[in-house]
Each structure stands twice: as C-alpha cells, then as structure tokens.
Design an enzyme around this catalytic site. Structure first.
Site, PDB file in Angstrom:
ATOM      1  N   SER A 138      42.152  50.284  47.905  1.00  2.93           N
ATOM      2  CA  SER A 138      40.833  49.855  47.443  1.00  2.93           C
ATOM      3  C   SER A 138      40.493  48.470  47.993  1.00  2.93           C
ATOM      4  CB  SER A 138      40.758  49.816  45.909  1.00  2.93           C
ATOM      5  OG  SER A 138      41.233  48.579  45.401  1.00  2.93           O
ATOM      6  N   ILE A 139      39.249  48.079  47.766  1.00  2.00           N
ATOM      7  CA  ILE A 139      38.746  46.772  48.193  1.00  2.00           C
ATOM      8  C   ILE A 139      39.460  45.625  47.486  1.00  2.00           C
ATOM      9  CG2 ILE A 139      36.922  46.596  46.441  1.00  2.00           C
ATOM     10  CD1 ILE A 139      35.058  45.583  48.713  1.00  2.00           C
ATOM     11  N   LYS A 140      40.120  45.933  46.352  1.00  2.00           N
ATOM     12  CA  LYS A 140      40.742  44.887  45.546  1.00  2.00           C
ATOM     13  C   LYS A 140      41.973  44.261  46.202  1.00  2.00           C
ATOM     14  CE  LYS A 140      37.937  45.256  41.974  1.00  2.00           C
ATOM     15  NZ  LYS A 140      37.061  44.177  41.526  1.00  2.00           N
ATOM     16  N   ASP A 141      42.514  44.915  47.232  1.00  2.00           N
ATOM     17  CA  ASP A 141      43.612  44.283  47.986  1.00  2.00           C
ATOM     18  C   ASP A 141      43.176  42.929  48.522  1.00  2.00           C
ATOM     19  OD1 ASP A 141      44.919  46.652  47.532  1.00  2.00           O
ATOM     20  OD2 ASP A 141      45.256  47.135  49.640  1.00  2.00           O
TER      21      ASP A 141
ATOM     22  N   ALA B  78      43.185  40.294  45.730  1.00  2.00           N
ATOM     23  CA  ALA B  78      44.550  40.050  45.253  1.00  2.00           C
ATOM     24  C   ALA B  78      45.249  39.042  46.162  1.00  2.00           C
ATOM     25  CB  ALA B  78      45.330  41.356  45.202  1.00  2.00           C
TER      26      ALA B  78
END
Length: 244
Positions: A41-44, A47
């Site tokens: 996902s884009i959340k990498d 993070a």
C-alpha cells in the site's frame, strides 16, 4: 533491471497505468499502483518517512519500541520498516479490521492490540488515545502518530507528487484520493499547488465520515459509521490541510 540490496529501497517509484477496459466518461483515467510497494500500500512511504524523521531527531533510539494507532495499512508499512531497522512494534487496531490483515501484521513481527471501533476520540479505548497512553508507559518508545506527524504529508509532497507529475508528462487536471490520516491528499495538494495551481484535488469519502460534509459546509455534521477500512474519519486529523 535494478537489483536492490534492501527491501526499503523498493518503496516508491510505483507504476502508472491508464484505464482502458471500461468507460471513464469525459476523462482519461490513470491509476497510481501503490499496491506495488513491498508492503502492498501507499502507507509504506509514510512509514519510512516518519521512522527516519524520528531517527534524525533522536525521538527513537536503537532497540526502541514504535507504537501506532492504525486501521492496518500503516501498520503493515511500519512492520516492514521496523523489522529492517530492528525496532519492536506495537499496533493498536480497531476491532472492525479484517482478521487477514491482523494475521499479516503478526506474521511480520508486530504486536497487535485490538480495541473498540464503536467509541470516539477522547474515550480511553479509542485506538489513538490508547496508543498515545501506551507510549507514555513504555521506556524508549515513540508514538508514531500518523495523524499529527508532518513527516507523513512530506513523504507525498517530496515523493508521490513528483512521481505522478513526471509520469503524467506534467499534464494533470485532477487528483482523486481517499483520506485516512490526510497525509496523501495534503502532501499531493501542497506539491501540485506549487507546480500547477490549476490541478483540482478531489476527496473520495465514504458515507458516515465527517470529512466530505466539513469540506462542503465548514461544519463537522452528523457522525455515522462505515465499513470501509482505512479511509473516512470521525475527526479532522491535525496533519490534514483540507483547504487544498
């Protein structure tokens, strides 16, 4: 083909694809395939950005504990980065999240604490309040706080936005995104406001969330409930600049 020495080097530079197999109405529609990040996902992106910002500031020290409240995808990104960097990770997750996502997080080494999804901000069992409280109780820990961490939108202002701009040949009319923390739409909005102020930022919001009504009327409006994981909010995150 590029050979990477670390999985973190694979974050970002995701492909763009044009939708041609169904009617897209009056526009040409392009999809930025953020599921091609190693964590899915884009959340990498955020993070890595938030953890590295904490390292630079000294907010987290070697062997420390990262603590975050998440609907799941930020947790997966944090688990990916934490394992590579040697941090313990505790995630506080609302109980409406899928069991598959929880199993995935645990398989990646995260410690998962489930809490109630039927309570709001300010309640001791609200996921963000619980995570912040735990960070105050555990030595050498850092509350990541994607909802108030400026390294969140910065990842998109300096990474995702320039990628889209380059891939589209500097020809973009509108960008559509959902809001969880608001980091994506805020960072992209800031980038496009600089390179082409005519680009329209569009929020796709599930019914039951307060965000769409807030943008339209300036008021929070009635809070409902929604089953969609990861987007929609019952408050306006500090990191969100919805004026964009």
């Amino acid at each position: 083909m590029t050979v990477h020495s670390n999985v973190l080097d694979m974050i970002g530079n995701t492909p763009m694809i044009e939708v041609t197999s169904f009617d897209t109405g009056p526009c040409r529609l392009f999809l930025k395939l953020e599921n091609q990040n190693p964590g899915g996902s884009i959340k990498d992106r955020i993070a890595l950005s938030m953890i590295e910002a904490a390292e630079r500031s000294g907010a987290i020290r070697p062997g420390g504990t990262l603590i975050e409240a998440t609907a799941g995808n930020t947790g997966l990104g944090l688990a990916l980065v934490a394992r590579q960097k040697g941090y313990r990770l505790i995630l506080v997750i609302p109980d409406k999240m899928s069991q598959e996502k929880i199993f995935n997080l645990q398989a990646m080494g995260a410690e998962v604490t489930l809490t109630r999804s039927d309570v709001g901000k300010g309640h001791p069992e609200y996921y963000q309040d619980m995570a912040q409280r735990m960070a105050g109780e555990i030595e050498n820990s850092f509350f990541v706080n994607q909802f108030g961490n400026e390294a969140n939108p910065l990842a998109h202002e300096t990474g995702t936005g320039p990628e889209i701009w380059a891939q589209m040949g500097h020809d973009v009319d509108a960008v559509v995104a959902g809001v969880g923390s608001g980091g994506t739409i805020t960072g992209l909005g800031r980038f496009f406001a600089k390179v082409d102020p005519g680009v329209e930022m569009v929020l796709a919001d599930p019914e039951g969330s307060v965000l769409a009504n807030y943008i339209k009327t300036g008021e929070m409006g009635p809070l409902g409930s929604w089953l969609v994981e990861g987007i929609g909010e019952d408050f306006i995150p500090d990191v969100s600049d919805l004026s964009l």
